[in-house]
Design an enzyme around this catalytic site. Structure first.
Site, PDB file in Angstrom:
ATOM      1  N   ASP A 143       0.829  -1.203   0.000  1.00  0.00           N
ATOM      2  CA  ASP A 143       0.000   0.000   0.000  1.00  0.00           C
ATOM      3  C   ASP A 143       0.863   1.253   0.000  1.00  0.00           C
ATOM      4  OD1 ASP A 143       0.671   0.030   2.786  1.00  0.00           O
ATOM      5  OD2 ASP A 143      -0.935  -1.447   3.039  1.00  0.00           O
ATOM      6  N   LYS A 150      -4.692   3.720  -1.278  1.00  0.00           N
ATOM      7  CA  LYS A 150      -5.756   4.637  -1.678  1.00  0.00           C
ATOM      8  C   LYS A 150      -5.705   4.875  -3.180  1.00  0.00           C
ATOM      9  CE  LYS A 150      -6.410   7.185   2.622  1.00  0.00           C
ATOM     10  NZ  LYS A 150      -5.960   6.134   3.473  1.00  0.00           N
ATOM     11  N   MET A 176      -2.230   7.767  13.149  1.00  0.00           N
ATOM     12  CA  MET A 176      -3.464   8.129  12.426  1.00  0.00           C
ATOM     13  C   MET A 176      -4.235   9.201  13.195  1.00  0.00           C
ATOM     14  SD  MET A 176      -4.695   4.265  11.400  1.00  0.00           S
ATOM     15  CE  MET A 176      -4.149   3.489  12.923  1.00  0.00           C
TER      16      MET A 176
HETATM   17  N1  SAH Z   1       1.934  -0.543  10.873  1.00  0.00           N
HETATM   18  C1  SAH Z   1       2.366   0.844  10.851  1.00  0.00           C
HETATM   19  C2  SAH Z   1       1.253   1.790  11.218  1.00  0.00           C
HETATM   20  C3  SAH Z   1       0.109   1.804  10.228  1.00  0.00           C
HETATM   21  S1  SAH Z   1      -1.135   2.972  10.657  1.00  0.00           S
HETATM   22  C4  SAH Z   1       3.555   1.016  11.793  1.00  0.00           C
HETATM   23  O1  SAH Z   1       3.906   0.083  12.512  1.00  0.00           O
HETATM   24  O2  SAH Z   1       4.154   2.083  11.782  1.00  0.00           O
HETATM   25  C5  SAH Z   1      -0.673   4.381   9.708  1.00  0.00           C
HETATM   26  C6  SAH Z   1      -0.120   5.475  10.583  1.00  0.00           C
HETATM   27  O3  SAH Z   1       1.227   5.183  10.929  1.00  0.00           O
HETATM   28  C7  SAH Z   1      -0.054   6.822   9.938  1.00  0.00           C
HETATM   29  O4  SAH Z   1      -1.303   7.482  10.006  1.00  0.00           O
HETATM   30  C8  SAH Z   1       0.975   7.517  10.785  1.00  0.00           C
HETATM   31  O5  SAH Z   1       0.419   7.950  12.009  1.00  0.00           O
HETATM   32  C9  SAH Z   1       1.935   6.383  11.080  1.00  0.00           C
HETATM   33  N2  SAH Z   1       3.093   6.376  10.174  1.00  0.00           N
HETATM   34  C10 SAH Z   1       3.487   5.369   9.376  1.00  0.00           C
HETATM   35  N3  SAH Z   1       4.602   5.695   8.714  1.00  0.00           N
HETATM   36  C11 SAH Z   1       4.938   6.931   9.109  1.00  0.00           C
HETATM   37  C12 SAH Z   1       6.011   7.833   8.798  1.00  0.00           C
HETATM   38  N4  SAH Z   1       6.989   7.503   7.934  1.00  0.00           N
HETATM   39  N5  SAH Z   1       6.021   9.031   9.420  1.00  0.00           N
HETATM   40  C13 SAH Z   1       5.073   9.381  10.307  1.00  0.00           C
HETATM   41  N6  SAH Z   1       4.043   8.576  10.632  1.00  0.00           N
HETATM   42  C14 SAH Z   1       3.982   7.374  10.053  1.00  0.00           C
END
Ligand code: SAH
Length: 268
Positions: free
Chosen positions: A59, A80, A193
């Site tokens: 994704d 998306k 998020m």
């Molecule tokens: N499984 C992922 C989280 C998925 S939910 C993890 O472990 O990080 C998606 C959320 O993760 C986004 O809305 C944001 O809050 C955060 N996120 C993921 N990658 C990011 C990045 N490079 N910088 C800032 N926030 C990030």
């Protein structure tokens, strides 16, 4: 540039490590964490998965460079579509099952860690129900990658004895964190998020007893070249986010650990 000393040193160290890479069998699915963005933060196990996949389901959170590492794989983008809603989770689950049943070597690549707010558990459940063998490969979750990249320690003696990872997007009651209860712990909170419902989250935390002056930060595109960190307070967070036009993906960090950033500045 193939003979730069760093590259040689890295490949020599890899040889000394004498890895025994696991085989991705046809008909199996590996749920793989890609880390927060920077390709250097992939695990060796994740790289091994990318090298073997013939079907890669990914994704928007996964960097294009990381997807490109699986050159031989057919790519299935399930993020998306042009800013509209993501593909429903049921369809993603069904795609994984279909590819596995067709005998493909399937890698489901997810941002961060597949089992941290990534719906990896739901995909694993679908695979179990369909009788498909699978593995979960951990990745560095964005909270820990992002805090470090922004110069904020996740824990510090004398500042915090716990750290809370929360979702800001669980509108429905079951998963919705009890913000008042979390505020009462006084421990730092990292919100994933969190942008959409930030105003409500902040109001709940303040109602729960956190001071307006509590240090807070927003970390956008953590670990990527375009990373931005905005430091504010709990009371000014929403205003700072709109002034700086902070967009997804971003993390909200609330708590005393944010104040350590200034003290620990001066990194490489
Ligand atoms: N499984 C992922 C989280 C998925 S939910 C993890 O472990 O990080 C998606 C959320 O993760 C986004 O809305 C944001 O809050 C955060 N996120 C993921 N990658 C990011 C990045 N490079 N910088 C800032 N926030 C990030």
């Amino acid at each position: 540039m193939s003979d730069v000393p760093e590259k040689t040193a890295l490949s020599q160290a890899l040889q000394r490590l004498d890895l025994r890479p696991r085989t991705l069998e046809p008909g199996h699915v590996w749920l793989v964490g890609a880390g927060p963005g920077d390709p250097s933060l992939l695990t060796l196990d994740a790289l091994n998965a990318l090298a073997q996949a013939d079907a890669l389901v990914h994704d928007a959170l996964v960097s294009p460079e990381i997807v490109a590492a699986a050159e031989q794989a057919e790519k299935f983008y399930v993020g998306k579509r042009g800013g509209r809603l993501s593909i429903p989770q049921d369809e993603i689950n069904a795609l994984l099952v279909r590819l596995a049943n067709a005998g493909r070597k399937v890698v489901r690549l997810k941002g961060g860690h597949p089992y941290v707010f990534g719906r990896g558990g739901e995909e694993a459940r679908a695979l179990v129900e369909a009788g498909i063998p699978y593995r979960v490969l951990p990745g560095i979750t964005s909270a820990f990658g992002g805090l470090t990249s922004a110069g904020i320690p996740a824990t510090m003696r004398g500042v915090n004895g716990a750290i809370i990872l929360a979702t800001g997007f669980a509108a429905v009651s079951d998963d919705r964190p009890d913000w008042t209860a979390l505020a009462r712990t006084g421990q730092p909170i990292i919100v994933y998020m969190g942008l959409t419902h930030m105003a409500a989250t902040v109001a709940d935390l303040i109602a729960g007893g956190l001071a307006h002056e509590t240090p807070a930060a927003l970390i956008e595109n953590a670990t990527l070249p375009q990373e931005r960190t905005v430091v504010a307070t709990l009371g000014t967070l929403a205003e700072a986010a709109s002034r700086e036009n902070i967009v997804s993906p971003a993390l909200i960090v609330i708590g005393g650990i944010v104040a350590l950033r200034a003290e620990l500045a001066g990194r490489e």
